[in-house]
Design a protein around this motif. Structure first.
Motif, mmCIF file in Angstrom:
data_model
loop_
_atom_site.group_PDB
_atom_site.id
_atom_site.type_symbol
_atom_site.label_atom_id
_atom_site.label_comp_id
_atom_site.label_asym_id
_atom_site.label_seq_id
_atom_site.Cartn_x
_atom_site.Cartn_y
_atom_site.Cartn_z
ATOM 1 N N ASP A 135 61.367 15.446 23.989
ATOM 2 C CA ASP A 135 61.437 16.295 23.436
ATOM 3 C C ASP A 135 62.647 17.287 23.314
ATOM 4 N N GLN A 136 62.870 17.141 24.480
ATOM 5 C CA GLN A 136 64.167 18.149 25.633
ATOM 6 C C GLN A 136 65.153 17.553 24.581
ATOM 7 N N TYR A 137 65.417 16.533 24.719
ATOM 8 C CA TYR A 137 66.846 16.012 24.219
ATOM 9 C C TYR A 137 66.652 15.958 22.666
ATOM 10 N N ASP A 138 65.461 16.432 21.896
ATOM 11 C CA ASP A 138 65.270 16.190 19.863
ATOM 12 C C ASP A 138 65.613 18.031 19.834
ATOM 13 N N GLU A 139 66.814 18.074 19.217
ATOM 14 C CA GLU A 139 66.800 19.406 18.701
ATOM 15 C C GLU A 139 66.216 20.302 17.796
ATOM 16 N N ASP A 140 65.755 18.627 16.933
ATOM 17 C CA ASP A 140 64.203 19.522 15.212
ATOM 18 C C ASP A 140 63.039 19.254 16.090
ATOM 19 N N VAL A 141 63.283 19.758 17.434
ATOM 20 C CA VAL A 141 61.243 19.579 18.289
ATOM 21 C C VAL A 141 60.408 21.105 17.795
ATOM 22 N N LEU A 142 59.288 20.907 17.126
ATOM 23 C CA LEU A 142 58.696 22.264 16.859
ATOM 24 C C LEU A 142 57.988 22.974 18.499
ATOM 25 N N GLN A 143 58.199 23.875 18.729
ATOM 26 C CA GLN A 143 58.168 24.986 19.371
ATOM 27 C C GLN A 143 56.767 25.286 18.636
ATOM 28 N N ASP A 144 55.624 25.727 20.053
ATOM 29 C CA ASP A 144 54.318 26.477 19.495
ATOM 30 C C ASP A 144 55.472 27.913 19.185
ATOM 31 N N SER A 145 55.820 28.450 19.569
ATOM 32 C CA SER A 145 56.581 29.667 19.214
ATOM 33 C C SER A 145 57.120 29.992 17.809
ATOM 34 N N GLU A 146 57.611 28.666 16.981
ATOM 35 C CA GLU A 146 57.452 28.675 16.144
ATOM 36 C C GLU A 146 56.427 28.692 14.968
ATOM 37 N N LEU A 147 55.626 27.803 15.376
ATOM 38 C CA LEU A 147 54.259 27.834 14.773
ATOM 39 C C LEU A 147 53.715 29.251 14.334
ATOM 40 N N TYR A 148 52.979 30.037 14.620
ATOM 41 C CA TYR A 148 52.587 31.331 15.176
ATOM 42 C C TYR A 148 53.390 32.379 15.390
ATOM 43 N N ASP A 149 53.195 33.919 15.828
ATOM 44 C CA ASP A 149 53.615 34.496 16.022
ATOM 45 C C ASP A 149 52.640 35.307 17.573
ATOM 46 N N ALA A 150 53.085 35.429 18.509
ATOM 47 C CA ALA A 150 52.597 35.326 19.730
ATOM 48 C C ALA A 150 52.044 36.981 19.905
ATOM 49 N N ASP A 151 51.052 37.503 20.363
ATOM 50 C CA ASP A 151 50.304 38.361 19.782
ATOM 51 C C ASP A 151 51.110 40.093 21.024
ATOM 52 N N PRO A 152 51.171 40.476 19.876
ATOM 53 C CA PRO A 152 52.864 41.366 20.089
ATOM 54 C C PRO A 152 52.115 42.765 20.561
ATOM 55 N N ARG A 153 51.042 42.589 21.409
ATOM 56 C CA ARG A 153 50.275 43.400 22.682
ATOM 57 C C ARG A 153 50.604 43.213 24.502
ATOM 58 N N ASP A 154 50.828 43.730 24.760
ATOM 59 C CA ASP A 154 51.335 43.695 26.290
ATOM 60 C C ASP A 154 49.828 43.173 26.925
ATOM 61 N N PRO A 155 50.132 42.674 27.709
ATOM 62 C CA PRO A 155 48.512 41.809 28.197
ATOM 63 C C PRO A 155 48.328 42.222 29.623
ATOM 64 N N ALA A 156 48.977 43.451 29.943
ATOM 65 C CA ALA A 156 47.249 43.910 30.739
ATOM 66 C C ALA A 156 47.024 45.028 29.234
ATOM 67 N N GLU A 157 47.490 45.392 27.970
ATOM 68 C CA GLU A 157 46.863 45.607 27.050
ATOM 69 C C GLU A 157 45.783 44.924 26.470
#
Length: 155
Positions: free
Chosen positions: A10-32
């Motif tokens: 997948d590192q050689y495929d420019e059209d690979v779908l990343q998890d970050s593209e599928l959903y927004d990460a939790d906006p809170r800080d990990p400590a929070e």
């Protein structure tokens, strides 16, 4: 002989779908997120002392931690949820599940599958997880399973 299977093509495929593209990460800080999980775990203990299973499940399933860098909060939430599942009588399960909103039922299914994925199923008996799964499927239908399997946000 099978070292070719360890190559990440997948590192050689420019059209690979990343998890970050599928959903927004939790906006809170990990400590929070961790502090929130600790507060909810304390609230759940209080509700379990009063035998309010539905309230405890609602609190723990609301705004569940997901995304990267919040593994400690995820584990604390899972442990707290497994405590709730273990302390619930089998005759009360259906009523408790019916009192949960649809999103909470889907999140509960995610945690049931996460509990089943634990080696040896952790500190919980398999019959407890399977019993909850059976009752949840009866109440929420197979759509709950489909929504759980297709949602990319992993609890």
């Amino acid at each position: 002989m099978d070292s070719f299977r360890k190559i990440d093509i997948d590192q050689y495929d420019e059209d690979v779908l990343q998890d970050s593209e599928l959903y927004d990460a939790d906006p809170r800080d990990p400590a929070e997120v961790l502090e929130d999980a600790r507060q909810r775990a304390g609230a759940v203990r209080g509700l379990l002392a009063r035998n309010d299973i539905a309230g405890a499940l609602t609190i723990i399933l609301d705004n569940a931690p997901y995304g990267p860098n919040v593994d400690e909060a995820k584990n604390l939430t899972l442990t707290t949820l497994l405590t709730i599942l273990n302390t619930t009588k089998s005759t009360e399960i259906t009523g408790v599940i019916k009192s949960l909103p649809l999103d909470a039922q889907d999140t509960l299914m995610k945690y049931l599958y996460k509990g089943m994925a634990m080696p040896g199923w952790g500190d919980i008996s398999g019959s407890v997880l399977l019993g909850w799964h059976e009752k949840l499927t009866e109440v929420a239908g197979v759509g709950c399973i489909v929504r759980t399997m297709t949602d990319r946000r992993i609890v």
